[in-house]
Every structure is written in C-alpha cells, then in structure tokens.
Design a protein around this motif. Sequence first.
Motif, mmCIF file in Angstrom:
data_model
loop_
_atom_site.group_PDB
_atom_site.id
_atom_site.type_symbol
_atom_site.label_atom_id
_atom_site.label_comp_id
_atom_site.label_asym_id
_atom_site.label_seq_id
_atom_site.Cartn_x
_atom_site.Cartn_y
_atom_site.Cartn_z
ATOM 1 N N ASP A 1 43.982 37.875 43.419
ATOM 2 C CA ASP A 1 45.375 37.621 43.773
ATOM 3 C C ASP A 1 45.935 38.871 44.457
ATOM 4 O OD1 ASP A 1 48.291 37.525 43.577
ATOM 5 O OD2 ASP A 1 48.009 35.805 42.256
ATOM 6 N N ALA A 2 46.413 38.731 45.681
ATOM 7 C CA ALA A 2 46.891 39.882 46.447
ATOM 8 C C ALA A 2 48.195 40.453 45.903
ATOM 9 C CB ALA A 2 47.069 39.499 47.916
ATOM 10 N N LYS A 3 48.901 39.697 45.079
ATOM 11 C CA LYS A 3 50.162 40.180 44.514
ATOM 12 C C LYS A 3 49.937 40.890 43.176
ATOM 13 C CE LYS A 3 53.097 36.651 46.685
ATOM 14 N NZ LYS A 3 52.037 35.923 47.393
ATOM 15 N N SER A 4 49.252 40.220 42.262
ATOM 16 C CA SER A 4 49.035 40.799 40.930
ATOM 17 C C SER A 4 47.776 41.653 40.871
ATOM 18 C CB SER A 4 48.938 39.688 39.886
ATOM 19 O OG SER A 4 47.762 38.915 40.083
ATOM 20 N N LEU A 5 46.905 41.539 41.882
ATOM 21 C CA LEU A 5 45.618 42.234 41.967
ATOM 22 C C LEU A 5 44.633 41.776 40.891
ATOM 23 C CD1 LEU A 5 46.703 45.911 42.793
ATOM 24 C CD2 LEU A 5 46.635 43.883 44.254
ATOM 25 N N SER A 6 44.952 40.705 40.207
ATOM 26 C CA SER A 6 44.097 40.217 39.131
ATOM 27 C C SER A 6 43.042 39.253 39.658
ATOM 28 C CB SER A 6 44.944 39.514 38.068
ATOM 29 O OG SER A 6 45.618 38.400 38.635
ATOM 30 N N LEU A 7 41.989 39.079 38.876
ATOM 31 C CA LEU A 7 40.949 38.113 39.201
ATOM 32 C C LEU A 7 41.433 36.719 38.819
ATOM 33 C CD1 LEU A 7 37.917 37.575 40.035
ATOM 34 C CD2 LEU A 7 37.425 37.675 37.586
ATOM 35 N N VAL A 8 41.463 35.813 39.789
ATOM 36 C CA VAL A 8 41.888 34.438 39.539
ATOM 37 C C VAL A 8 40.698 33.590 39.105
ATOM 38 C CG1 VAL A 8 42.907 32.368 40.573
ATOM 39 C CG2 VAL A 8 43.772 34.630 41.199
ATOM 40 N N ASP A 9 39.589 33.736 39.796
ATOM 41 C CA ASP A 9 38.392 32.946 39.513
ATOM 42 C C ASP A 9 37.226 33.584 40.255
ATOM 43 O OD1 ASP A 9 36.743 30.979 38.544
ATOM 44 O OD2 ASP A 9 37.700 29.315 39.592
ATOM 45 N N PHE A 10 36.030 33.058 40.036
ATOM 46 C CA PHE A 10 34.868 33.538 40.772
ATOM 47 C C PHE A 10 33.893 32.395 40.990
ATOM 48 C CE2 PHE A 10 33.973 34.165 36.281
ATOM 49 C CZ PHE A 10 32.692 33.648 36.135
ATOM 50 N N PHE A 11 33.084 32.544 42.026
ATOM 51 C CA PHE A 11 32.016 31.593 42.336
ATOM 52 C C PHE A 11 30.728 32.393 42.410
ATOM 53 C CE2 PHE A 11 29.137 29.447 45.225
ATOM 54 C CZ PHE A 11 29.228 28.115 44.855
ATOM 55 N N HIS A 12 29.683 31.918 41.727
ATOM 56 C CA HIS A 12 28.445 32.697 41.685
ATOM 57 C C HIS A 12 27.241 31.777 41.585
ATOM 58 C CE1 HIS A 12 25.698 35.829 39.577
ATOM 59 N NE2 HIS A 12 25.696 36.041 40.886
#
Length: 310
Positions: free
Chosen positions: A143-154
């Motif tokens: 998230d460009a605002k909170s800088l937190s990880l929203v999700d991931f794909f692997h």
Amino acid sequence: MAYLTRIPVGRIFGFWSRSFSSPIKNPFFSSTLSHVPSYKISTTAHYSSPSPSPPPPLSAAMNTQVFSSSSRWRPMCLYFTQGKCTQMDDPSHLEKFNHDCSKDLQVNGTDIEKKCSQNVDFLLVIDLEGKVEILEFPVLLIDAKSLSLVDFFHRVWHDTAQPFKEVMQQFEAWLSQHNLWEKEKGSRLTRAAFVTCGNWDLKTKIPQQCEVSGIKLPPYFMEWINLKDVYLNFYGREARGMMSMMKQLEIPLLGCHHLGIDDSKNIARVLQRMLVDGALMQVTAKRNPGSQKVEFLFENRIQHPSRQRR
C-alpha cells in the motif's frame, strides 16, 4: 532479481527443500490466496509517469531504523505462501517456519508521516528467479499510503515443464481480486505499478518466458519502476543492486539472497525506506506494444553496458 549467468539453482532448490515441510509435488492450485482479505480500490485512473525531478538532498531519516524485527528470524513456509500448508496446527512446524509475510515489513507509524504523496495507490514488488526458465514468481502488494503489505502472490516449482501459462492465469485472477487489472479491457494496471530491482525481470525475462510458453506478453507488463534508477536520482548516488542499496541505507539482510520471496521482501524494505525518506516512485521504463522496444524515461540511470540482459 536473478540473471541467466549467475543463478545458484542448486542452492535455491536446497533452500526450498528445507523451507517446505515435505517434498514438493505440485505447488500449483486453482484458486487465489484466501488468507488475506481482498483490498478494494475506489479509482480506475491509470498510472502515468512525469519527468524525473532533480535529486533531493539525503533525508535526515537516513540513519533512523525504520523497521521493527522479531528476536529470531525464521524462513517462510513455502507451502503457506502458496496456500497449501497443512500443518498450521503443528506447534513444532509453526516454531520452525514463519507464516506471516508482513512480519518483516513493519514500519513505524511516525515515519509514515514523512513520506510524500504517490501517483499510485499500490506498488507491486516483483523479483523473479530462474536459470533458463522462470522457477519462482513472487509479487508483494504494498500500500503506497500506509506502506504496509496488503497481500502477496507466490509460486515456486522445480520442473520447468510446469505450465507458466497456468501461473499467469492465477496471477491475473489475483490482480483482478484486488481490482488492479480488468481482463475484459486488456489494459495496463489500475492505480498500481510494478517495482523491480533492475530491468531484467520485465524487460528481458518475462517476454522470453512468454515466448517459450507460447503465450502473448500480458499488457500489464508494459511498464515498471526500476528502483535502482529512482534510488540514483533521489539520493544522488549509485547502487548497482539490492545488496548495495541495503548496505548504504544500513538495512540488514533478512533471509536467503537469491530466494525470490526473501529478495522481494528485502527490496520492499528498501522501497519502504525510500518512501519514508520522501522519494517519489515514477515509472522508469515503458515498452511500445507495437515494436516491443523499451524506452527508458530517466536520463540519469544505472547502465550495465557489459550485460545487455539487465
């Protein structure tokens, strides 16, 4: 990022075998990850990149430790990252392996206030691994605002016979789940941009893999942000790779270098630090859909004349 001439494939596979709780049979599955709720986006405006601005002075936050960490680092469970871990109720397994991808990507709330507004809502950190064909495909949604990880794909796989086309279908479903791409429109990303450490991943390797797999290059891979070029223009100093950026910013390495999921997290940590310092993430390269020629948008950029693959 992994180049064709430097991939320690045996080392990567050895690490994979230690990170999985049992031998890998088939890491693919038909549905997208469900352990993180879908994140809705309210706007459909497309990302465009303005001309790069002159490099600002180094931030006073450069010497500040932005990231919090636990007392003991643990490798990610690579079954979990693909939604297939069956030992979530086993205390010994949970003690040995990490099942929280966001654990290494924490940012202090006070530091978030220092960042500048971005032209996108989300940043997709991607770092491919593979010798001849792609063998690991990790993407972190930040998230460009909170800088937190929203999700991931692997996705990881040992056998190059595994269909890359299937990986792309799953990835597109994941993008659609987060409202980042509309397949019906066949357009580029919506309010999001890929972030790479170099140009190799999206300039060279993805097109090569698509050709080998007999599929058309997806339209969302037509532009990206090379973090090394933004780093050069923002801090006014050169860093030719992830390790040198981390060293200059005094960010300790976490995990195994050249394991894609770990490299992606470390690149994301550099990205978070740059955002906290006030960097503006701008598209650095665009591919012409007709000619497939790549245009580099920054005049001042990292160049590797001896390694055209980069």
